[in-house]
Design a protein around this motif. Structure first.
Motif, PDB file in Angstrom:
ATOM      1  N   LEU A  20      23.699  42.008  47.921  1.00  0.00           N
ATOM      2  CA  LEU A  20      23.668  41.888  46.239  1.00  0.00           C
ATOM      3  C   LEU A  20      24.268  43.120  45.789  1.00  0.00           C
ATOM      4  N   ILE A  21      25.021  42.985  44.549  1.00  0.00           N
ATOM      5  CA  ILE A  21      25.476  44.427  44.115  1.00  0.00           C
ATOM      6  C   ILE A  21      24.447  45.003  43.176  1.00  0.00           C
ATOM      7  N   VAL A  22      24.152  46.348  43.178  1.00  0.00           N
ATOM      8  CA  VAL A  22      23.224  46.828  42.707  1.00  0.00           C
ATOM      9  C   VAL A  22      23.715  48.215  41.923  1.00  0.00           C
ATOM     10  N   THR A  23      23.444  48.467  40.552  1.00  0.00           N
ATOM     11  CA  THR A  23      23.730  49.692  39.884  1.00  0.00           C
ATOM     12  C   THR A  23      23.417  50.950  40.528  1.00  0.00           C
ATOM     13  N   LYS A  24      24.267  51.919  40.526  1.00  0.00           N
ATOM     14  CA  LYS A  24      23.865  53.318  41.184  1.00  0.00           C
ATOM     15  C   LYS A  24      23.363  53.905  39.848  1.00  0.00           C
ATOM     16  N   LEU A  38      28.578  50.920  41.224  1.00  0.00           N
ATOM     17  CA  LEU A  38      27.862  50.019  41.752  1.00  0.00           C
ATOM     18  C   LEU A  38      27.871  50.215  43.416  1.00  0.00           C
ATOM     19  N   MET A  39      26.618  49.734  43.939  1.00  0.00           N
ATOM     20  CA  MET A  39      26.605  49.836  45.634  1.00  0.00           C
ATOM     21  C   MET A  39      26.144  48.367  46.101  1.00  0.00           C
ATOM     22  N   LEU A  40      26.367  48.254  47.238  1.00  0.00           N
ATOM     23  CA  LEU A  40      26.166  47.179  48.095  1.00  0.00           C
ATOM     24  C   LEU A  40      24.586  47.028  48.651  1.00  0.00           C
ATOM     25  N   ARG A  41      23.574  46.261  48.256  1.00  0.00           N
ATOM     26  CA  ARG A  41      22.268  46.373  48.872  1.00  0.00           C
ATOM     27  C   ARG A  41      22.069  45.174  49.703  1.00  0.00           C
ATOM     28  N   ARG A  42      21.918  45.182  50.952  1.00  0.00           N
ATOM     29  CA  ARG A  42      21.212  44.088  51.722  1.00  0.00           C
ATOM     30  C   ARG A  42      19.622  43.780  51.523  1.00  0.00           C
ATOM     31  N   LEU A  56      31.005  40.085  45.375  1.00  0.00           N
ATOM     32  CA  LEU A  56      32.097  41.389  45.511  1.00  0.00           C
ATOM     33  C   LEU A  56      33.631  40.700  45.010  1.00  0.00           C
ATOM     34  N   SER A  57      33.708  39.606  45.536  1.00  0.00           N
ATOM     35  CA  SER A  57      35.046  39.025  45.255  1.00  0.00           C
ATOM     36  C   SER A  57      35.394  38.827  43.736  1.00  0.00           C
ATOM     37  N   ASP A  58      34.185  38.575  43.096  1.00  0.00           N
ATOM     38  CA  ASP A  58      34.263  38.322  41.633  1.00  0.00           C
ATOM     39  C   ASP A  58      34.697  39.599  40.772  1.00  0.00           C
ATOM     40  N   LEU A  59      34.513  40.805  41.340  1.00  0.00           N
ATOM     41  CA  LEU A  59      34.966  42.240  40.695  1.00  0.00           C
ATOM     42  C   LEU A  59      36.198  42.325  41.122  1.00  0.00           C
TER      43      LEU A  59
END
Length: 131
Positions: A20-24, A38-42, A56-59
């Motif tokens: 998931l993409i999460v805001t830093k 943004l950062m990627l969180r599992r 992530l491909s949408d951004l």
């Protein structure tokens, strides 16, 4: 035998995880979404009832802006962002040409009122004065 089963169990836990993409940090209303913020969180599980997460491909390739205030650590959803549309106004004072970001909200023979992206209203007189 115990170590092997523990390693296999950890492998299957990570195999079912969702990225998931999460805001830093905090993203303000109508601010451009920057990949650095943004950062990627599992995550092991996620309920998709209230939110469709952004991929992530949408951004890649397009610039987005926030549709509302987004808190730090929030999951970025499709309803939280929209495509950025540049709105600018060009003033021509003879040979001098000035471009400012914003949209015209009122215009007459004396001045023009412009609403900036952050919501502030700026009044620019036709003779070049700014108030």
């Amino acid at each position: 035998m115990l170590r092997l089963s523990l390693i296999i169990a950890l492998f299957f836990i990570n195999a079912n995880a969702i990225d998931l993409i999460v805001t830093k940090k905090v993203i303000n209303y109508k601010a451009k979404i920057n990949v650095k913020d943004l950062m990627l969180r599992r995550v092991d599980s996620f309920k998709e009832g209230y939110c469709t997460p952004v991929k992530l491909s949408d951004l890649n390739g397009t610039i987005y802006q926030a549709t509302h205030y987004i808190k730090k650590g929030s999951i970025l959803c499709t309803k939280d962002i929209k495509e950025f549309q540049k709105k600018s106004v060009v003033f021509k004072f003879g040979a001098l040409e000035i471009e400012t970001n914003g949209e015209i909200i009122y215009q007459n023979d004396e001045y023009i009122r412009i609403r900036k992206r952050d919501g502030k209203v700026e009044k620019i007189y036709k003779d070049g004065r700014v108030e």
